[in-house]
Design a protein around this motif. Structure first.
Motif, PDB file in Angstrom:
ATOM      1  N   ASP A  80       0.803  -1.222   0.000  1.00  0.00           N
ATOM      2  CA  ASP A  80       0.000   0.000   0.000  1.00  0.00           C
ATOM      3  C   ASP A  80       0.840   1.278   0.000  1.00  0.00           C
ATOM      4  O   ASP A  80       0.321   2.355  -0.258  1.00  0.00           O
ATOM      5  CB  ASP A  80      -0.934   0.000   1.222  1.00  0.00           C
ATOM      6  CG  ASP A  80      -2.076   0.975   1.070  1.00  0.00           C
ATOM      7  OD1 ASP A  80      -2.724   0.954   0.005  1.00  0.00           O
ATOM      8  OD2 ASP A  80      -2.312   1.768   2.002  1.00  0.00           O
ATOM      9  N   HIS A  81       2.141   1.153   0.277  1.00  0.00           N
ATOM     10  CA  HIS A  81       3.007   2.328   0.438  1.00  0.00           C
ATOM     11  C   HIS A  81       4.294   2.093  -0.338  1.00  0.00           C
ATOM     12  O   HIS A  81       5.012   1.132  -0.085  1.00  0.00           O
ATOM     13  CB  HIS A  81       3.301   2.537   1.926  1.00  0.00           C
ATOM     14  CG  HIS A  81       4.206   3.694   2.217  1.00  0.00           C
ATOM     15  ND1 HIS A  81       5.215   3.630   3.162  1.00  0.00           N
ATOM     16  CD2 HIS A  81       4.255   4.949   1.719  1.00  0.00           C
ATOM     17  CE1 HIS A  81       5.834   4.785   3.229  1.00  0.00           C
ATOM     18  NE2 HIS A  81       5.275   5.602   2.352  1.00  0.00           N
ATOM     19  N   HIS A 111      -5.553  -0.249  -7.850  1.00  0.00           N
ATOM     20  CA  HIS A 111      -4.690  -1.025  -8.733  1.00  0.00           C
ATOM     21  C   HIS A 111      -3.223  -0.966  -8.319  1.00  0.00           C
ATOM     22  O   HIS A 111      -2.359  -1.386  -9.078  1.00  0.00           O
ATOM     23  CB  HIS A 111      -4.820  -0.510 -10.172  1.00  0.00           C
ATOM     24  CG  HIS A 111      -6.232  -0.406 -10.639  1.00  0.00           C
ATOM     25  ND1 HIS A 111      -7.034  -1.512 -10.802  1.00  0.00           N
ATOM     26  CD2 HIS A 111      -6.997   0.668 -10.958  1.00  0.00           C
ATOM     27  CE1 HIS A 111      -8.231  -1.126 -11.221  1.00  0.00           C
ATOM     28  NE2 HIS A 111      -8.234   0.186 -11.317  1.00  0.00           N
ATOM     29  N   GLY A 112      -2.938  -0.445  -7.172  1.00  0.00           N
ATOM     30  CA  GLY A 112      -1.554  -0.315  -6.732  1.00  0.00           C
ATOM     31  C   GLY A 112      -1.496   0.465  -5.434  1.00  0.00           C
ATOM     32  O   GLY A 112      -2.508   0.628  -4.749  1.00  0.00           O
ATOM     33  N   PRO A 113      -0.301   0.977  -5.067  1.00  0.00           N
ATOM     34  CA  PRO A 113      -0.145   1.673  -3.794  1.00  0.00           C
ATOM     35  C   PRO A 113      -1.072   2.884  -3.651  1.00  0.00           C
ATOM     36  O   PRO A 113      -1.245   3.660  -4.582  1.00  0.00           O
ATOM     37  CB  PRO A 113       1.326   2.112  -3.812  1.00  0.00           C
ATOM     38  CG  PRO A 113       1.986   1.174  -4.755  1.00  0.00           C
ATOM     39  CD  PRO A 113       0.961   0.872  -5.799  1.00  0.00           C
ATOM     40  N   ARG A 114      -1.642   3.019  -2.454  1.00  0.00           N
ATOM     41  CA  ARG A 114      -2.474   4.181  -2.160  1.00  0.00           C
ATOM     42  C   ARG A 114      -1.607   5.407  -1.900  1.00  0.00           C
ATOM     43  O   ARG A 114      -2.038   6.544  -2.112  1.00  0.00           O
ATOM     44  CB  ARG A 114      -3.343   3.866  -0.946  1.00  0.00           C
ATOM     45  CG  ARG A 114      -4.371   4.918  -0.635  1.00  0.00           C
ATOM     46  CD  ARG A 114      -5.408   4.418   0.325  1.00  0.00           C
ATOM     47  NE  ARG A 114      -5.065   3.141   0.942  1.00  0.00           N
ATOM     48  CZ  ARG A 114      -5.956   2.309   1.442  1.00  0.00           C
ATOM     49  NH1 ARG A 114      -7.229   2.608   1.381  1.00  0.00           N
ATOM     50  NH2 ARG A 114      -5.579   1.175   2.003  1.00  0.00           N
ATOM     51  N   THR A 115      -0.369   5.167  -1.451  1.00  0.00           N
ATOM     52  CA  THR A 115       0.536   6.266  -1.137  1.00  0.00           C
ATOM     53  C   THR A 115       1.842   6.087  -1.890  1.00  0.00           C
ATOM     54  O   THR A 115       2.508   5.057  -1.746  1.00  0.00           O
ATOM     55  CB  THR A 115       0.831   6.332   0.372  1.00  0.00           C
ATOM     56  OG1 THR A 115      -0.403   6.453   1.089  1.00  0.00           O
ATOM     57  CG2 THR A 115       1.725   7.519   0.699  1.00  0.00           C
ATOM     58  N   LEU A 116       2.198   7.072  -2.721  1.00  0.00           N
ATOM     59  CA  LEU A 116       3.468   7.066  -3.441  1.00  0.00           C
ATOM     60  C   LEU A 116       4.303   8.237  -2.950  1.00  0.00           C
ATOM     61  O   LEU A 116       3.878   9.384  -3.030  1.00  0.00           O
ATOM     62  CB  LEU A 116       3.237   7.190  -4.947  1.00  0.00           C
ATOM     63  CG  LEU A 116       4.496   7.394  -5.796  1.00  0.00           C
ATOM     64  CD1 LEU A 116       5.407   6.168  -5.723  1.00  0.00           C
ATOM     65  CD2 LEU A 116       4.126   7.698  -7.247  1.00  0.00           C
ATOM     66  N   GLU A 117       5.490   7.938  -2.431  1.00  0.00           N
ATOM     67  CA  GLU A 117       6.424   8.980  -1.977  1.00  0.00           C
ATOM     68  C   GLU A 117       7.667   8.886  -2.838  1.00  0.00           C
ATOM     69  O   GLU A 117       8.303   7.839  -2.928  1.00  0.00           O
ATOM     70  CB  GLU A 117       6.753   8.796  -0.508  1.00  0.00           C
ATOM     71  CG  GLU A 117       5.514   8.788   0.382  1.00  0.00           C
ATOM     72  CD  GLU A 117       5.785   9.169   1.815  1.00  0.00           C
ATOM     73  OE1 GLU A 117       6.195  10.328   2.046  1.00  0.00           O
ATOM     74  OE2 GLU A 117       5.583   8.334   2.696  1.00  0.00           O
ATOM     75  N   VAL A 118       8.001   9.996  -3.477  1.00  0.00           N
ATOM     76  CA  VAL A 118       9.158  10.051  -4.366  1.00  0.00           C
ATOM     77  C   VAL A 118      10.227  10.916  -3.719  1.00  0.00           C
ATOM     78  O   VAL A 118       9.975  12.071  -3.360  1.00  0.00           O
ATOM     79  CB  VAL A 118       8.774  10.613  -5.747  1.00  0.00           C
ATOM     80  CG1 VAL A 118       9.997  10.667  -6.655  1.00  0.00           C
ATOM     81  CG2 VAL A 118       7.674   9.771  -6.388  1.00  0.00           C
ATOM     82  N   VAL A 119      11.404  10.347  -3.556  1.00  0.00           N
ATOM     83  CA  VAL A 119      12.520  11.063  -2.931  1.00  0.00           C
ATOM     84  C   VAL A 119      13.514  11.437  -4.026  1.00  0.00           C
ATOM     85  O   VAL A 119      14.113  10.560  -4.662  1.00  0.00           O
ATOM     86  CB  VAL A 119      13.214  10.203  -1.857  1.00  0.00           C
ATOM     87  CG1 VAL A 119      14.280  11.031  -1.149  1.00  0.00           C
ATOM     88  CG2 VAL A 119      12.193   9.666  -0.852  1.00  0.00           C
ATOM     89  N   LEU A 120      13.676  12.726  -4.267  1.00  0.00           N
ATOM     90  CA  LEU A 120      14.627  13.230  -5.259  1.00  0.00           C
ATOM     91  C   LEU A 120      15.955  13.458  -4.559  1.00  0.00           C
ATOM     92  O   LEU A 120      16.064  14.305  -3.654  1.00  0.00           O
ATOM     93  CB  LEU A 120      14.103  14.527  -5.876  1.00  0.00           C
ATOM     94  CG  LEU A 120      12.688  14.466  -6.482  1.00  0.00           C
ATOM     95  CD1 LEU A 120      12.298  15.834  -7.055  1.00  0.00           C
ATOM     96  CD2 LEU A 120      12.594  13.391  -7.543  1.00  0.00           C
TER      97      LEU A 120
END
Length: 210
Positions: free
Chosen positions: A149-150, A199-208
């Motif tokens: 989920d994450h 259809h996939g993670p409820r939470t997407l965190e992108v680290v630049l």
């Protein structure tokens, strides 16, 4: 005549004047990117479009990355995380979370019980706010980015960021499976009520990461 037959008939007529065995030239004179930007501006556009798709964007440097990953896992309340076999171990050095290896024998039910997954990416597209995974060792199997989920995805900037989809395709191996992700999983019903996590993670965190 079926739709298939009509379409194939049009293709045959369009190719009627091409000698057998000769390749048909395909014009590729479309814009490769829209506007001119510096590398910094391209990264800023990526962050803006990721956020517009409701991904949560974080910026840091390589030295601070382990702490950021640990904080994100703690904030999500994660006690377990999926780890691709080739992920840089230093990224997880500060995380006090049980690691679950990416194994072919894992069932969807087992993967669904994992709280978070941490991956790298193959490339990120600024104009569309998209991250692309290609199944490389630091990204793991496609399903590990679809079931938990994450999802925490690390993007190295500016090296992994391109402006457009054509530029991204040039970096990808067409023989590898690719997963294109623009924000967390979301869909809308007929009344346009948005539902995330179908259809996939409820939470997407992108680290630049610089």
């Amino acid at each position: 005549m079926s739709s298939r037959e009509r379409i194939l008939g049009r293709v045959r007529r369009a190719l009627a004047d091409v000698p057998p065995g000769e390749d048909v030239p395909v014009e590729r004179d479309y814009l490769r990117e829209h506007g001119e930007r510096t590398a910094e501006e391209t990264v800023d556009l990526l962050a803006e479009n990721l956020a517009d798709y409701r991904a949560v964007v974080h910026r840091t440097d390589a030295g601070s990355l382990p702490g950021v990953v640990a904080e994100l896992l703690a904030a999500h309340g994660a006690s377990t995380m999926l780890v691709p076999p080739g992920l840089d171990e230093s990224w997880l050095a500060a995380a006090e979370v049980t690691r679950v290896p990416d194994e072919a024998s894992s069932t969807p039910y087992e993967l669904d019980r994992v709280d978070s997954v941490v991956t790298a990416c193959a490339v990120a597209v600024a104009e569309t706010g998209t991250i692309v995974l290609d199944g490389s060792p630091d990204q793991g199997r496609r399903r590990i980015s679809l079931i938990p989920d994450h999802h925490i995805c690390v993007v190295r900037v500016p090296g992994q960021v391109v402006a457009s989809v054509p530029q991204a395709l040039e970096r990808l191996d067409p023989a590898r499976p690719s997963t294109w992700i623009s924000g967390p999983s979301a869909t809308s019903d007929i009344e346009l009520d948005r539902v995330e996590g179908v259809h996939g993670p409820r939470t997407l965190e992108v680290v630049l990461v610089r």
